[in-house]
Design a protein around this motif. Structure first.
Motif, PDB file in Angstrom:
ATOM      1  N   MET A   1       0.850  -1.180   0.000  1.00  0.00           N
ATOM      2  CA  MET A   1       0.000   0.000   0.000  1.00  0.00           C
ATOM      3  C   MET A   1       0.889   1.234   0.000  1.00  0.00           C
ATOM      4  O   MET A   1       1.102   1.882   1.013  1.00  0.00           O
ATOM      5  N   VAL A   2       1.394   1.548  -1.132  1.00  0.00           N
ATOM      6  CA  VAL A   2       2.330   2.651  -1.298  1.00  0.00           C
ATOM      7  C   VAL A   2       1.637   3.988  -1.100  1.00  0.00           C
ATOM      8  O   VAL A   2       2.184   4.907  -0.501  1.00  0.00           O
ATOM      9  N   ARG A   3       0.437   4.147  -1.577  1.00  0.00           N
ATOM     10  CA  ARG A   3      -0.275   5.417  -1.519  1.00  0.00           C
ATOM     11  C   ARG A   3      -0.648   5.815  -0.085  1.00  0.00           C
ATOM     12  O   ARG A   3      -0.775   6.990   0.226  1.00  0.00           O
ATOM     13  N   GLY A   4      -0.812   4.866   0.805  1.00  0.00           N
ATOM     14  CA  GLY A   4      -1.218   5.150   2.181  1.00  0.00           C
ATOM     15  C   GLY A   4      -0.250   6.071   2.894  1.00  0.00           C
ATOM     16  O   GLY A   4      -0.655   7.029   3.566  1.00  0.00           O
ATOM     17  N   ASN A   5       1.040   5.840   2.750  1.00  0.00           N
ATOM     18  CA  ASN A   5       2.046   6.685   3.393  1.00  0.00           C
ATOM     19  C   ASN A   5       2.044   8.085   2.790  1.00  0.00           C
ATOM     20  O   ASN A   5       2.150   9.081   3.510  1.00  0.00           O
ATOM     21  N   ALA A   6       1.904   8.185   1.485  1.00  0.00           N
ATOM     22  CA  ALA A   6       1.877   9.487   0.829  1.00  0.00           C
ATOM     23  C   ALA A   6       0.644  10.272   1.254  1.00  0.00           C
ATOM     24  O   ALA A   6       0.701  11.494   1.427  1.00  0.00           O
ATOM     25  N   LYS A   7      -0.474   9.580   1.445  1.00  0.00           N
ATOM     26  CA  LYS A   7      -1.703  10.238   1.876  1.00  0.00           C
ATOM     27  C   LYS A   7      -1.535  10.831   3.275  1.00  0.00           C
ATOM     28  O   LYS A   7      -1.945  11.973   3.540  1.00  0.00           O
ATOM     29  N   ILE A   8      -0.932  10.090   4.161  1.00  0.00           N
ATOM     30  CA  ILE A   8      -0.703  10.573   5.527  1.00  0.00           C
ATOM     31  C   ILE A   8       0.220  11.787   5.519  1.00  0.00           C
ATOM     32  O   ILE A   8      -0.024  12.775   6.206  1.00  0.00           O
ATOM     33  N   GLU A   9       1.265  11.743   4.720  1.00  0.00           N
ATOM     34  CA  GLU A   9       2.189  12.876   4.614  1.00  0.00           C
ATOM     35  C   GLU A   9       1.489  14.110   4.049  1.00  0.00           C
ATOM     36  O   GLU A   9       1.702  15.228   4.500  1.00  0.00           O
ATOM     37  N   ALA A  10       0.620  13.905   3.054  1.00  0.00           N
ATOM     38  CA  ALA A  10      -0.119  15.020   2.465  1.00  0.00           C
ATOM     39  C   ALA A  10      -1.078  15.634   3.479  1.00  0.00           C
ATOM     40  O   ALA A  10      -1.231  16.860   3.546  1.00  0.00           O
ATOM     41  N   GLN A  11      -1.703  14.808   4.307  1.00  0.00           N
ATOM     42  CA  GLN A  11      -2.604  15.318   5.342  1.00  0.00           C
ATOM     43  C   GLN A  11      -1.838  16.127   6.384  1.00  0.00           C
ATOM     44  O   GLN A  11      -2.307  17.172   6.839  1.00  0.00           O
ATOM     45  N   LYS A  12      -0.656  15.654   6.774  1.00  0.00           N
ATOM     46  CA  LYS A  12       0.167  16.389   7.733  1.00  0.00           C
ATOM     47  C   LYS A  12       0.601  17.742   7.164  1.00  0.00           C
ATOM     48  O   LYS A  12       0.556  18.764   7.846  1.00  0.00           O
ATOM     49  N   LYS A  13       0.989  17.727   5.891  1.00  0.00           N
ATOM     50  CA  LYS A  13       1.413  18.962   5.233  1.00  0.00           C
ATOM     51  C   LYS A  13       0.254  19.954   5.138  1.00  0.00           C
ATOM     52  O   LYS A  13       0.423  21.149   5.386  1.00  0.00           O
ATOM     53  N   ALA A  14      -0.931  19.483   4.804  1.00  0.00           N
ATOM     54  CA  ALA A  14      -2.105  20.347   4.698  1.00  0.00           C
ATOM     55  C   ALA A  14      -2.493  20.917   6.059  1.00  0.00           C
ATOM     56  O   ALA A  14      -2.852  22.096   6.179  1.00  0.00           O
ATOM     57  N   ALA A  15      -2.403  20.099   7.117  1.00  0.00           N
ATOM     58  CA  ALA A  15      -2.728  20.579   8.463  1.00  0.00           C
ATOM     59  C   ALA A  15      -1.738  21.654   8.910  1.00  0.00           C
ATOM     60  O   ALA A  15      -2.122  22.659   9.513  1.00  0.00           O
ATOM     61  N   LYS A  16      -0.484  21.463   8.585  1.00  0.00           N
ATOM     62  CA  LYS A  16       0.541  22.445   8.948  1.00  0.00           C
ATOM     63  C   LYS A  16       0.291  23.766   8.211  1.00  0.00           C
ATOM     64  O   LYS A  16       0.401  24.853   8.790  1.00  0.00           O
TER      65      LYS A  16
END
Length: 73
Positions: A1-16
């Motif tokens: 599940m390669v996309r799962g890690n990228a999704k979490i990183e994108a959510q963290k970046k958006a929250a920041k």
């Protein structure tokens, strides 16, 4: 599940980014501070005397540009 890690990183970046935007303040306050001049004919808010001159040349060509001292009040 390669996309799962990228999704979490994108959510963290958006929250920041959202937190930075909240702490930056209102854009309305910045806009109010920047718009110092008002055209006496059409009440258009302007940022500086130079933009006032350009506004008069394009929108009110038959009128004379008021002196800068009038706007320095």
């Amino acid at each position: 599940m390669v996309r799962g890690n990228a999704k979490i990183e994108a959510q963290k970046k958006a929250a920041k980014k959202q937190e930075q935007m909240k702490s930056a303040g209102s854009q309305l306050d910045a806009r109010k501070a920047a718009l110092k001049f008002t055209c006496p004919i059409c009440r258009t808010p302007l940022t500086s005397y130079a933009t006032t001159k350009a506004h008069y040349e394009s929108k009110h060509p038959k009128e004379t540009v008021p002196p800068q001292e009038q706007f320095d009040k």
